[in-house]
Design a protein around this motif. Structure first.
Motif, PDB file in Angstrom:
ATOM      1  N   ALA A 243      70.044  11.666 -21.438  1.00  0.00           N
ATOM      2  CA  ALA A 243      69.494  12.990 -21.160  1.00  0.00           C
ATOM      3  C   ALA A 243      68.226  12.933 -20.315  1.00  0.00           C
ATOM      4  O   ALA A 243      67.886  13.902 -19.634  1.00  0.00           O
ATOM      5  CB  ALA A 243      69.206  13.715 -22.478  1.00  0.00           C
ATOM      6  N   LEU A 244      67.520  11.789 -20.340  1.00  0.00           N
ATOM      7  CA  LEU A 244      66.236  11.684 -19.643  1.00  0.00           C
ATOM      8  C   LEU A 244      66.255  10.644 -18.524  1.00  0.00           C
ATOM      9  O   LEU A 244      65.203  10.250 -18.012  1.00  0.00           O
ATOM     10  CB  LEU A 244      65.131  11.350 -20.649  1.00  0.00           C
ATOM     11  N   HIS A 245      67.450  10.184 -18.125  1.00  0.00           N
ATOM     12  CA  HIS A 245      67.535   9.157 -17.082  1.00  0.00           C
ATOM     13  C   HIS A 245      66.761   9.551 -15.831  1.00  0.00           C
ATOM     14  O   HIS A 245      65.970   8.776 -15.291  1.00  0.00           O
ATOM     15  CB  HIS A 245      68.999   8.916 -16.696  1.00  0.00           C
ATOM     16  N   ASP A 246      67.002  10.760 -15.341  1.00  0.00           N
ATOM     17  CA  ASP A 246      66.417  11.155 -14.051  1.00  0.00           C
ATOM     18  C   ASP A 246      64.899  11.244 -14.121  1.00  0.00           C
ATOM     19  O   ASP A 246      64.200  10.765 -13.217  1.00  0.00           O
ATOM     20  CB  ASP A 246      66.999  12.499 -13.604  1.00  0.00           C
ATOM     21  N   VAL A 247      64.383  11.866 -15.161  1.00  0.00           N
ATOM     22  CA  VAL A 247      62.940  12.080 -15.216  1.00  0.00           C
ATOM     23  C   VAL A 247      62.196  10.797 -15.556  1.00  0.00           C
ATOM     24  O   VAL A 247      61.085  10.565 -15.053  1.00  0.00           O
ATOM     25  CB  VAL A 247      62.591  13.218 -16.206  1.00  0.00           C
ATOM     26  N   LEU A 248      62.777   9.905 -16.365  1.00  0.00           N
ATOM     27  CA  LEU A 248      62.098   8.663 -16.736  1.00  0.00           C
ATOM     28  C   LEU A 248      62.344   7.541 -15.732  1.00  0.00           C
ATOM     29  O   LEU A 248      61.555   6.595 -15.649  1.00  0.00           O
ATOM     30  CB  LEU A 248      62.543   8.209 -18.126  1.00  0.00           C
TER      31      LEU A 248
END
Length: 690
Positions: free
Chosen positions: A517-522
Motif C-alpha cells: 500500500a505504501l510502495h510508491d510513497v516510501l
C-alpha cells in the motif's frame, strides 16, 4: 435563576454547557451512599472548594426504579434543589451501566456471555448484553422518565449517558449478540459470497453456505479466523454505540438545548472506535487514570489528553474523571505526591479541557472502591488532599480566561482502533512488537521536544500538518494509503515505522506483497519480516546513525526510489538498508525498518523535523512540560508549564510575574510546580504560578 447562574450564562460560549461560564470543576457525587444530613455538609464543602459541576445518578438505577416500572424520584428532586440553591450545576447520568438485581432476575438471557462461554451475573459493575432487546427497552424507559422529569430543570447543564462503555466488559457472546452479529454482517458484506471473500474462508475449510451457521468467534481449538475476530470487534463497538444513540435521542427530544455526552476511556478501554463515537456526542468527555507502574506516566497522561482533544475536533472537552491521589484497582495503587494532582489537572487543561472533574467527591466507606481517593477523603478536611483540592479550585477559577481557547499542532500521529484490534490478534511475527509501545515512544520524543501533536485517523484531512507520523499502522485501507501518498506528494513530510501498511481492512496481505500500500510513497518494498530473538539488538551505520542501536525487529528491504540513510551493521539483515528517505512529489517520506529507541529515535525524528521545517525545543530539562492554547481570534496565547522534575527551573518569558519569582525577566518554576502564562500575541506576557 440565581445571580451566579445568570453570570455564568452570560459568559458561556456557544456549544458549551448551558449556564456555565467558568472552567468546570467538581466530580462524581453519589449521595445515595449517605444520609441526607450529610448532603448539606457536602454542598457547603463543595462551595468552599470552588466546585461548580457534579455528576449524579450514574449508579442509581436500583434506587430510581426499585421495582420494574415503579420510580422514586423524590430524593433526586431534593438533591437537585439543594445543588441549585448553592449555584452548583448538574451533570445528570442515566444509570444504565448498573442494571438492578430485579433486571438480572427477570431477564437472565440478557446477561453477558464471555468468549469462553462463562455467563456473568449480578454483583459487580458493568452492563449486560448490549444486543438484548429487554435491556434496550429498560434503558429507554429509565432514560425517558429522567428526561421528562429533569429535562428542563434550571440546574441541569449536561446529560451523561451510561458510564465508561466497554468497561469492564464490552463484547458478549450470548444468543442475542450472535443474531445481531449476523444481521450486522449481512449489512456489511451483502451476501455469503461477500463474507467468504472478506474472511478468506477458503483457508482451513471455513466456507459458509447458510447464515445460520455463522456465529460469534468464541474460543475454539486453535486460532479463530482473524477477519472474523476483527469484524466482531467492529460489531461490538457499533452495538454499544447503538445503545448510546438510543438514549441520546430520547434526551434530545425531551431536553432540547442540553448537550449529551458519555465518558470515554480514550487509551485505556480499546473496545470502541472512538472516531465513530466522537461524531455522536455533543461534547467529548474522557476519564483518565495514571498507570502507577509507569515512571513517566505524566507523558502518557498528555497523550491521552491530546487524543481526547483530537476526538473533539479541537473543540473544548471535559475531563470527566481522574483521581486526586491513588486509585483502587492496580496492583500497586501509588498515591500522588504533593502537587501532582494539580499538575495532572493542569496538563489536561493545557491540552484543551474546559472541565476538570474527579471520581469522586466523597470517599466511599463500603464497596469495591472504598480505598479509591476522593476530593473529600476519609481523613476529611484536615487532610493534605483536601487542602490541595481547595487550592486547585481557586487556581482554576483564576484561569477561566482559558475557557474556549484552542490548541494548535503542526504534527499528527496516526491512531486507528481497527488497526490496533487487528495487530493485537494471535500469531503475529513477534510478541515484542507492540503498537502501544511504538506510539508512546514516538510521542515521548515529541513531548521532550516541546512539539505538540494531534492524533488523527489515517483517512482524515492531513493538509494542515507539517509532519505526519505513522508509528504503528499495521492495517491501512486503500483510502488511507492514498491519503498518505497524496499528503506527501502535496509537500507534507511522512515518517513511517516498521510493520506498517501490511494488511487491508479484512486483515489480508495485499496482492503485491508486504507494505504494498505504501510502495510508491516510501520507495521501498519489504521482501521478508525478520523479527529478532528476545534480548537481541543490532547496530546501524550511516551519517548521523553511525553506531545507533536498534532491537526487536528488522526487515529485508528492497530499495526502489528511496535514498538509503542507514544500513544494518549486523543482525539478520546485515549490510542491507535499515532507514530510508524518499522524495515523493513535493514532499518526503522517511521509513525505518527496525525498532528505534532513545538516541536513535531522536536522530530519526530530527531528519523528519528538518524536512518539515519544525525546530524542536530542547533547552528545558526533560521533565518540564510545555503546552499552549490560543484564543479563537488568535490574539492571546496561554502557555502552561509543568515541572515534573525534582529541580527548580527558570523558563524564559517576558512580562509581569503575578505569582512567583522573577529572575532577569524570566519565570521561576519550583520543582513539582506549574506556571500559566498569558501573552498578547503581538506584545508581552503575564504569568500566573501555583
Amino acid at each position: 435563576m440565581s445571580e451566579s447562574t445568570a453570570v455564568r450564562t452570560a459568559g458561556a460560549p456557544a456549544g458549551w454547557l448551558p449556564g456555565v461560564g467558568t472552567i468546570s470543576y467538581g466530580g462524581d457525587y453519589n449521595p445515595e451512599q449517605w444520609p441526607e444530613e450529610v448532603w448539606v455538609e457536602d454542598v457547603a464543602l463543595m462551595r468552599e472548594a470552588g466546585v461548580n459541576l457534579v455528576s449524579v445518578g450514574i449508579f442509581s438505577w436500583a434506587r430510581l426504579e426499585p421495582t420494574e416500572g415503579v420510580f422514586d424520584f423524590e430524593w433526586l428532586d431534593r438533591l437537585f434543589d439543594l445543588l441549585h440553591s448553592a449555584g452548583i450545576r448538574v451533570d445528570l447520568g442515566t444509570p444504565t451501566a448498573a442494571p438492578p438485581a430485579w433486571f438480572y432476575a427477570t431477564y437472565p438471557d440478557s446477561r453477558v456471555v464471555t468468549r469462553d462461554g462463562v455467563v456473568l451475573g449480578h454483583g459487580s459493575r458493568g452492563m449486560v448484553s448490549p444486543s438484548s432487546p429487554d435491556y434496550r427497552r429498560a434503558c429507554a424507559r429509565i432514560t425517558r422518565a429522567l428526561g421528562e422529569r429533569y429535562g428542563s430543570h434550571p440546574a441541569l447543564a449536561l446529560w451523561h449517558v451510561h458510564n465508561e462503555y466497554g468497561a469492564p466488559v464490552s463484547d458478549s457472546y450470548d444468543e442475542h449478540s450472535v443474531r445481531a452479529f449476523r444481521t450486522w454482517l449481512q449489512e456489511r458484506h451483502g451476501s455469503l459470497d461477500g463474507l467468504n471473500a472478506a474472511w478468506g474462508t477458503a483457508f482451513w475449510g471455513q466456507t459458509y453456505r447458510e447464515w445460520e451457521h455463522v456465529g460469534a468467534p468464541a474460543t475454539s481449538a486453535s486460532v479463530v479466523n482473524p477477519a472474523q475476530r476483527l469484524d466482531f470487534a467492529r460489531f461490538t463497538s457499533d452495538a454499544l454505540l447503538a445503545c448510546f444513540t438510543a438514549e441520546r435521542d430520547i434526551l434530545h427530544e425531551l431536553s432540547p438545548g442540553v448537550p449529551v455526552t458519555t465518558n470515554f476511556m480514550a487509551t485505556s478501554c480499546p473496545s470502541m472506535d472512538l472516531w465513530r463515537w466522537a461524531r455522536e456526542v455533543d461534547i467529548v468527555s474522557n476519564d483518565h487514570y495514571l498507570t502507577a507502574a509507569e515512571v513517566r506516566n505524566h507523558v502518557t497522561l498528555a497523550l491521552d489528553a491530546d487524543l481526547t482533544r483530537s476526538l473533539a475536533g479541537g473543540k473544548p472537552w471535559i475531563l470527566m474523571e481522574h483521581s486526586t491521589s491513588g486509585v483502587n484497582w492496580q496492583p500497586r495503587n501509588v498515591a500522588k505526591r504533593r502537587g501532582e494532582m494539580a499538575r495532572n489537572a493542569l496538563s489536561h487543561l493545557g491540552r484543551g479541557a474546559d472541565g476538570i472533574l474527579f471520581f469522586q467527591w466523597r470517599a466511599s466507606r463500603s464497596g469495591a472502591e472504598k480505598f479509591h481517593s476522593a476530593m473529600l477523603p476519609h481523613a476529611g478536611t484536615s487532610s493534605r488532599v483536601w487542602k490541595e483540592v481547595v487550592e486547585l479550585g481557586g487556581t482554576l477559577a483564576d484561569l477561566s480566561e482559558l475557557r474556549g481557547s484552542q490548541v494548535h499542532a503542526d504534527v499528527a500521529i496516526l491512531w486507528d482502533w481497527e488497526s490496533f484490534w487487528a495487530q493485537d490478534l494471535e500469531w503475529r511475527p513477534s510478541v515484542d512488537h507492540s503498537h502501544r509501545e511504538r506510539i508512546v515512544a514516538f510521542y515521548d520524543q515529541l513531548w521532550r521536544d516541546d512539539v505538540t501533536a494531534d492524533l488523527v485517523h489515517p483517512e482524515a484531512d492531513l493538509s494542515g500538518y507539517r509532519l505526519v507520523l505513522a508509528p504503528a499502522s499495521y492495517l491501512l485501507t486503500d483510502a488511507a494509503a492514498a491519503n498518505l501518498t497524496s499528503y506527501t506528494a502535496a509537500g507534507g513530510t511522512l515518517a513511517v515505522s516498521c510493520f506498517s501498511g501490511l494488511v487491508d481492512e479484512n486483515d489480508a496481505v495485499r496482492a503485491g506483497g508486504l507494505v504494498a500500500a505504501l510502495h510508491d510513497v516510501l520507495g521501498v518494498r519489504v521482501d521478508e519480516l525478520l523479527p529478532l530473538r528476545e534480548g537481541d539488538s543490532m547496530t546501524l551505520a550511516g551519517g548521523r546513525f553511525e553506531g545507533a542501536a536498534a532491537d526487536v525487529w528488522a526487515e529485508d528491504l528492497v530499495v526502489t526510489t528511496a535514498d538509503v540513510v542507514a544500513t544494518y551493521v549486523d543482525g539478520p539483515a546485515e549490510g542491507e538498508a535499515a532507514i530510508t528517505r524518499n522524495v515523493h512529489g513535493e514532499g518526503a517520506a522517511w521509513y525505518t525498518s527496525t525498532r528505534l529507541t532513545g538516541a536513535s529515535l531522536t536522530t530519526f525524528l530530527d531528519g523528519a523535523y528538518a524536512d518539515a521545517g519544525i525546530v524542536p525545543d530542547r533547552t528545558l530539562p526533560d521533565e518540564v512540560e510545555v503546552v499552549r492554547r490560543r484564543s479563537v481570534d488568535g490574539s492571546t496565547e496561554f502557555t502552561v508549564v509543568l515541572n515534573h522534575g525534582t529541580e527548580d527551573v527558570v523558563v524564559p518569558g517576558a512580562g509581569q510575574v503575578l505569582v512567583g519569582d522573577e529572575v532577569d525577566g524570566e519565570v521561576f518554576v519550583r520543582a513539582g510546580g506549574f506556571a500559566v502564562a498569558r501573552a498578547d500575541v503581538a506584545a508581552g506576557s503575564v504569568i500566573t504560578e501555583a
